[in-house]
Every structure is written in structure tokens, then in C-alpha cells.
Design a protein around this motif. Sequence first.
Motif, PDB file in Angstrom:
ATOM      1  N   LEU A 165     -15.443  39.509   9.033  1.00 46.46           N
ATOM      2  CA  LEU A 165     -14.349  40.001   8.208  1.00 46.46           C
ATOM      3  C   LEU A 165     -14.442  41.517   8.125  1.00 46.46           C
ATOM      4  N   GLY A 204     -13.573  43.740   5.893  1.00 46.54           N
ATOM      5  CA  GLY A 204     -13.139  43.638   4.494  1.00 46.54           C
ATOM      6  C   GLY A 204     -12.780  45.004   3.931  1.00 46.54           C
ATOM      7  N   ASP A 205     -11.884  44.992   2.936  1.00 48.27           N
ATOM      8  CA  ASP A 205     -11.546  46.273   2.300  1.00 48.27           C
ATOM      9  C   ASP A 205     -12.676  46.755   1.384  1.00 48.27           C
ATOM     10  N   SER A 206     -13.731  45.948   1.270  1.00 47.13           N
ATOM     11  CA  SER A 206     -14.946  46.419   0.589  1.00 47.13           C
ATOM     12  C   SER A 206     -15.489  47.668   1.293  1.00 47.13           C
ATOM     13  N   ASP A 214      -8.766  42.424   6.298  1.00 49.12           N
ATOM     14  CA  ASP A 214      -8.119  42.433   4.986  1.00 49.12           C
ATOM     15  C   ASP A 214      -6.829  43.232   5.013  1.00 49.12           C
ATOM     16  N   LYS A 254      -6.508  38.574   6.024  1.00 54.70           N
ATOM     17  CA  LYS A 254      -6.862  37.955   4.737  1.00 54.70           C
ATOM     18  C   LYS A 254      -6.066  38.661   3.652  1.00 54.70           C
TER      19      LYS A 254
HETATM   20  O1  KIV Z   1     -13.735  42.890   1.313  1.00 49.97           O
HETATM   21  C1  KIV Z   1     -14.643  42.069   1.517  1.00 49.97           C
HETATM   22  O2  KIV Z   1     -15.706  42.374   2.070  1.00 49.97           O
HETATM   23  C2  KIV Z   1     -14.420  40.695   1.067  1.00 49.97           C
HETATM   24  C3  KIV Z   1     -15.586  39.776   1.075  1.00 49.97           C
HETATM   25  C4  KIV Z   1     -16.533  40.162   0.028  1.00 49.97           C
HETATM   26  C5  KIV Z   1     -15.181  38.355   0.990  1.00 49.97           C
HETATM   27  O3  KIV Z   1     -13.347  40.366   0.682  1.00 49.97           O
END
Ligand code: KIV
Length: 284
Positions: A52, A54-56, A94, A124
Amino acid sequence: MIDNQIPVTVNQKIRKTVLYIRKKKGIEKLVALAAYTAPMAKKIDQYVDMILVGDSLGMVLYGLSSTLPVTLDMMIMHASAVVRGSSEAFVVVDLPFGSYQKSPGEAFQAAVQILSHTGAQAVKLEGGSEMAETVYFLTQRGIPVLGHIGLMPQKINIFGNYGVQGIQHNDGQKILDDAISLETAGAFSLVIECTAERISQKITNTLSIPVVGIGASPFCDGQILVLSDILGMGGDQVPRFVKQYAHLGNEIERAVSDYANEVRNGEFPKLENCYDIKKTKEKS
Ligand code: KIV
């Protein structure tokens, strides 16, 4: 090539597809990690089913205080890097805050930009039943969607904190209803974040699509964590749902302090780290 047949390829890596991810439910646990760069994608590619983007990354890489300032351009740059660095894992990206909530059409435009510019295979998005219409719109138009329920970091200004979801008496039913509406709308899988174990288990048992947990339940169909967290490169506060499989943060500090000491005391570089002038042949 054998006569008129398809080319014979030896040892060619085939990237996992959405069908592979869906079919894993009830057969084998799905393994997923959030990662954001080409070198990291290359390292994890053969061990995970799904990466992923991710936007994290806004918090992990850019030091932002939330995921809200992350832009579509940032996601596209990092997703392209992850796709270039991997050849086997299924890559999901994301949709960043503000790029999809307004309307299904807007979500479609953002998702098309991501998939067409990066080569990633799915997007996502965060949200429950309020996003079902959008999930249906995207999936009907060729865009696989991974749902994200429970704790939704893009809703930090509504939640007020990053606390556990589904622990109040009536919250569980709402999260279950959200999960069912996303499955009905066509999501191929769901992430459930930081949600009471019993609710997460019930959702996993109720849905026929894979449910991937993070701070959710060991009974989910798979697990996802952020790569830098499992490597011990996160902050000092390690959330309960993270397991650190290495302590690279300490290793990085040790290496950088050794380097700094060696430069200051003249131990580095040595002549073996330098280049000599090319020797020219004497003219006769
Ligand atoms: O942005 C992200 O890394 C996530 C994961 C923590 C599921 O959404």
C-alpha cells in the motif's frame, strides 16, 4: 518462440492481481505493508502480497502532523516509485484527502490519474456507507477499490484523536453496516484500522471479501502495518498494534555517529577510498 505460439518466458515474475487477493480469503493470510519508495519496495516485494502506498507517507516521510496536506501529486510520485521498485506485489494507492469525497466523478478523475500515471492496480479510500455510491461508481468503471473503515485518519478533525473505534456499546453495529455496504458496492477488500477485536472478527466472518486488519484482530484475513514501524524507524511512541522486527532507528544513529567521529578525527577517508592519477605510458 515455438512456431506460432506465445513467447516462452523463463522465470518471469507475474504481478499479483485483484483476483489473487480476493481468492486468498479462507485459504491463506494476506500479508501487506505500507511502503513509499523504490528501494524499500524492492526489498519487500517477494515477501508480501500487497504494497500500500499509504497517505501515512505525509507523516512518516514528510514530518506532517496529519495526512490531510498530502496531495495527489505526492501520491503519484511515490506510487510510481513503488511500482518501479516491485514486480510481484499487488500495488494499491491511497486517494488523498480532498481528492474523492466531493463526488463519485471527482473520485473517478483522481483514481484515473493515479492508475494511469503510476501503473498501480487499485486505489484505497476511507469511509463507510457514505462512500458506497463512490465505490460502486469506480468499480463499475474498471477501478478496483480497497475500502478503509474503523479509525480513518483523514477524519481526524471529526474523531478528535487517533483512538480505538468500536469500543463504545453501540459503535460496533455502525462499523459492521459500513463494511457490508462497501462490500455490496463492489470493494474487493477492506482495511479495518484500530477497531475493537470482537467487532473486527465479526466483520471478517460476515464478509465474503478479505478483511485486512491493523490494530484489529488476529482473526482478520490478513494484516497490514507500516514498513518503517516494523523496522523500528518510527517515533518514540510505539502503538500497541505495532511489532518491531528490527531497530533500524538505533542502527542509523550508531552508523551516522561513527561516520561523524571518523571524519572529525581524520580516520575517514583513507587513501584506499580515494582515486589516483592514471599512469601514462612513457613514449619511446
Ligand atoms: O496510510 C496508510 O499507511 C494506511 C495504513 C496504515 C492502512 O492507511
